[in-house]
Motif scaffolding. Sequence first.
Motif, PDB file in Angstrom:
ATOM      1  N   ALA A  92       0.815  -1.222   0.000  1.00 53.71           N
ATOM      2  CA  ALA A  92       0.000   0.000   0.000  1.00 53.71           C
ATOM      3  C   ALA A  92       0.851   1.277   0.000  1.00 53.71           C
ATOM      4  N   PRO A  93       1.910   1.400   0.835  1.00 57.49           N
ATOM      5  CA  PRO A  93       2.741   2.611   0.764  1.00 57.49           C
ATOM      6  C   PRO A  93       3.424   2.794  -0.587  1.00 57.49           C
ATOM      7  N   ILE A  94       3.727   1.684  -1.238  1.00 58.48           N
ATOM      8  CA  ILE A  94       4.353   1.763  -2.560  1.00 58.48           C
ATOM      9  C   ILE A  94       3.369   2.350  -3.565  1.00 58.48           C
ATOM     10  N   PHE A  95       2.135   1.842  -3.559  1.00 55.33           N
ATOM     11  CA  PHE A  95       1.102   2.411  -4.427  1.00 55.33           C
ATOM     12  C   PHE A  95       0.836   3.873  -4.072  1.00 55.33           C
ATOM     13  N   ALA A  96       0.881   4.200  -2.775  1.00 54.19           N
ATOM     14  CA  ALA A  96       0.631   5.580  -2.350  1.00 54.19           C
ATOM     15  C   ALA A  96       1.683   6.524  -2.924  1.00 54.19           C
ATOM     16  N   THR A  97       2.921   6.061  -2.999  1.00 52.77           N
ATOM     17  CA  THR A  97       3.977   6.889  -3.593  1.00 52.77           C
ATOM     18  C   THR A  97       3.685   7.160  -5.064  1.00 52.77           C
ATOM     19  N   VAL A  98       3.290   6.122  -5.775  1.00 53.15           N
ATOM     20  CA  VAL A  98       2.967   6.276  -7.194  1.00 53.15           C
ATOM     21  C   VAL A  98       1.785   7.224  -7.370  1.00 53.15           C
TER      22      VAL A  98
ATOM     23  N   SER B 171       6.232   8.565  10.788  1.00 54.86           N
ATOM     24  CA  SER B 171       7.530   7.936  10.547  1.00 54.86           C
ATOM     25  C   SER B 171       7.989   7.112  11.741  1.00 54.86           C
ATOM     26  N   LEU B 172       7.469   7.426  12.944  1.00 55.98           N
ATOM     27  CA  LEU B 172       7.840   6.657  14.129  1.00 55.98           C
ATOM     28  C   LEU B 172       7.039   5.371  14.233  1.00 55.98           C
ATOM     29  N   VAL B 173       5.725   5.449  14.054  1.00 54.81           N
ATOM     30  CA  VAL B 173       4.861   4.315  14.380  1.00 54.81           C
ATOM     31  C   VAL B 173       4.634   3.346  13.218  1.00 54.81           C
ATOM     32  N   VAL B 174       4.627   3.851  11.977  1.00 63.00           N
ATOM     33  CA  VAL B 174       4.297   2.982  10.841  1.00 63.00           C
ATOM     34  C   VAL B 174       5.264   1.802  10.686  1.00 63.00           C
ATOM     35  N   PRO B 175       6.573   1.967  10.896  1.00 66.66           N
ATOM     36  CA  PRO B 175       7.455   0.800  10.762  1.00 66.66           C
ATOM     37  C   PRO B 175       7.050  -0.391  11.629  1.00 66.66           C
TER      38      PRO B 175
ATOM     39  N   ILE C 285      12.097  -7.671   0.867  1.00 70.20           N
ATOM     40  CA  ILE C 285      12.267  -6.645  -0.168  1.00 70.20           C
ATOM     41  C   ILE C 285      11.125  -5.641  -0.100  1.00 70.20           C
ATOM     42  N   ILE C 286       9.891  -6.145   0.030  1.00 67.50           N
ATOM     43  CA  ILE C 286       8.731  -5.262   0.128  1.00 67.50           C
ATOM     44  C   ILE C 286       8.802  -4.412   1.392  1.00 67.50           C
ATOM     45  N   ILE C 287       9.187  -5.027   2.506  1.00 63.96           N
ATOM     46  CA  ILE C 287       9.269  -4.305   3.773  1.00 63.96           C
ATOM     47  C   ILE C 287      10.333  -3.216   3.713  1.00 63.96           C
ATOM     48  N   LEU C 288      11.520  -3.532   3.210  1.00 66.28           N
ATOM     49  CA  LEU C 288      12.583  -2.540   3.108  1.00 66.28           C
ATOM     50  C   LEU C 288      12.180  -1.396   2.181  1.00 66.28           C
ATOM     51  N   SER C 289      11.474  -1.738   1.103  1.00 68.89           N
ATOM     52  CA  SER C 289      10.985  -0.706   0.194  1.00 68.89           C
ATOM     53  C   SER C 289      10.030   0.227   0.910  1.00 68.89           C
ATOM     54  N   GLY C 290       9.073  -0.354   1.651  1.00 69.35           N
ATOM     55  CA  GLY C 290       8.113   0.464   2.381  1.00 69.35           C
ATOM     56  C   GLY C 290       8.763   1.317   3.458  1.00 69.35           C
TER      57      GLY C 290
ATOM     58  N   TRP D 231      10.635   6.613   5.411  1.00 73.99           N
ATOM     59  CA  TRP D 231      11.750   7.435   5.865  1.00 73.99           C
ATOM     60  C   TRP D 231      11.960   8.646   4.967  1.00 73.99           C
ATOM     61  N   ARG D 232      11.877   8.447   3.655  1.00 72.34           N
ATOM     62  CA  ARG D 232      12.065   9.565   2.730  1.00 72.34           C
ATOM     63  C   ARG D 232      10.953  10.596   2.885  1.00 72.34           C
ATOM     64  N   GLU D 233       9.735  10.140   3.134  1.00 73.43           N
ATOM     65  CA  GLU D 233       8.628  11.063   3.366  1.00 73.43           C
ATOM     66  C   GLU D 233       8.892  11.889   4.618  1.00 73.43           C
ATOM     67  N   HIS D 234       9.425  11.232   5.659  1.00 75.80           N
ATOM     68  CA  HIS D 234       9.760  11.943   6.896  1.00 75.80           C
ATOM     69  C   HIS D 234      10.822  13.008   6.635  1.00 75.80           C
ATOM     70  N   VAL D 235      11.863  12.647   5.884  1.00 76.08           N
ATOM     71  CA  VAL D 235      12.934  13.587   5.571  1.00 76.08           C
ATOM     72  C   VAL D 235      12.395  14.758   4.752  1.00 76.08           C
ATOM     73  N   ARG D 236      11.543  14.453   3.771  1.00 75.24           N
ATOM     74  CA  ARG D 236      11.003  15.504   2.905  1.00 75.24           C
ATOM     75  C   ARG D 236      10.151  16.487   3.711  1.00 75.24           C
ATOM     76  N   ARG D 237       9.329  15.981   4.642  1.00 75.03           N
ATOM     77  CA  ARG D 237       8.502  16.873   5.457  1.00 75.03           C
ATOM     78  C   ARG D 237       9.369  17.710   6.395  1.00 75.03           C
ATOM     79  N   ARG D 238      10.428  17.114   6.925  1.00 80.06           N
ATOM     80  CA  ARG D 238      11.314  17.871   7.803  1.00 80.06           C
ATOM     81  C   ARG D 238      12.012  18.982   7.043  1.00 80.06           C
ATOM     82  N   GLU D 239      12.437  18.692   5.810  1.00 78.91           N
ATOM     83  CA  GLU D 239      13.082  19.719   4.988  1.00 78.91           C
ATOM     84  C   GLU D 239      12.097  20.829   4.635  1.00 78.91           C
ATOM     85  N   ARG D 240      10.833  20.461   4.347  1.00 77.60           N
ATOM     86  CA  ARG D 240       9.812  21.447   4.038  1.00 77.60           C
ATOM     87  C   ARG D 240       9.559  22.366   5.222  1.00 77.60           C
TER      88      ARG D 240
END
Length: 304
Positions: free
Chosen positions: A111-117, A242-246, A277-282, A287-296
């Motif tokens: 689901a997070p992968i589809f959400a990115t797309v 980013s804390l709880v979803v993992p 592979i799916i878990i590491l991708s998610g 993590w990237r979403e967390h970084v992007r929001r922090r930068e914003r």
Amino acid sequence: MTQSASHHDSLLPAIGLRLLSVLLFAGMNASIKLAQQGGAALGEILFFRQFGAAVLVTAVIAAGPGLGTIRTQRLGAHVTRATVGVISMAFTFAALIALPLAEATTIAFTAPIFATVMGALVLGEPTGWKRWAAVAAGFAGVLIVVQPGGHAIPLTGGLYGLTAAFLTAIVFILLRQIGRTERAQTTVWWFSVLSLLPLGIVFALEVHALPARTWTRLAMVGLFGGGAQLAMTSSLRRGAVSLVVPFDYTSLLWASLLGWWLFGTVPRETTFLGAPIIILSGLYIVWREHVRRRERTAAAITPD
């Protein structure tokens, strides 16, 4: 008490509630399979899932902030969310019925992968090559698990699961938009109650005599599902996504244990290969979403 100690104390309830929601969702998933094996139809299972959630959420809101907090000026948005949510839930439950618990759970991780797309294509969110690489890796993991043409798992069940994950990603996007003005509990209440209208009709058409044990299992679907929804919502109030979803990925452990204990199934070799592979991708996408929001956020508060 120091600021770091206070912050630490606030994180533990968020993590604990997320782990509790994972455990309750795992119990709900197992109850779904048991209810179906006991003769319950999909429409009956869906109705009990939402009925249980509606009762619990209404009780919690009434005892807490009060039923006045469910007022909304965005009924149309809630109707859209409920429509997509019910269809997504139907495909999710169909996948759980058709597949072993571990495989159905693994496919749901997409689901997070589809959400990115969807975020990139629909919302125009900036998505760099690293996140696109994570998306590609995640789908490669799906191919390993599903093994199309290799009959590692029933292909129909795999398609149910992927469709559910895609629709769940759309729900993620809808919730982002609704969440700008609505409280999380308000959104959950409207979803539960609005979905009872069509599901009540389906239930009336499908209801039939069932063993007492199956009715108990249907009740467990509702109680587990409603409790899990509340625990998940509460975890997000206390901790960042980013804390709880993992911690959601611990659901594979429960799915494997319950699948072995209740149904005599163990994850296939392809699941052991594709799931990491799916878990590491998610995890990378979160993590990237967390970084992007922090930068914003940093850019917004930094003076020109």
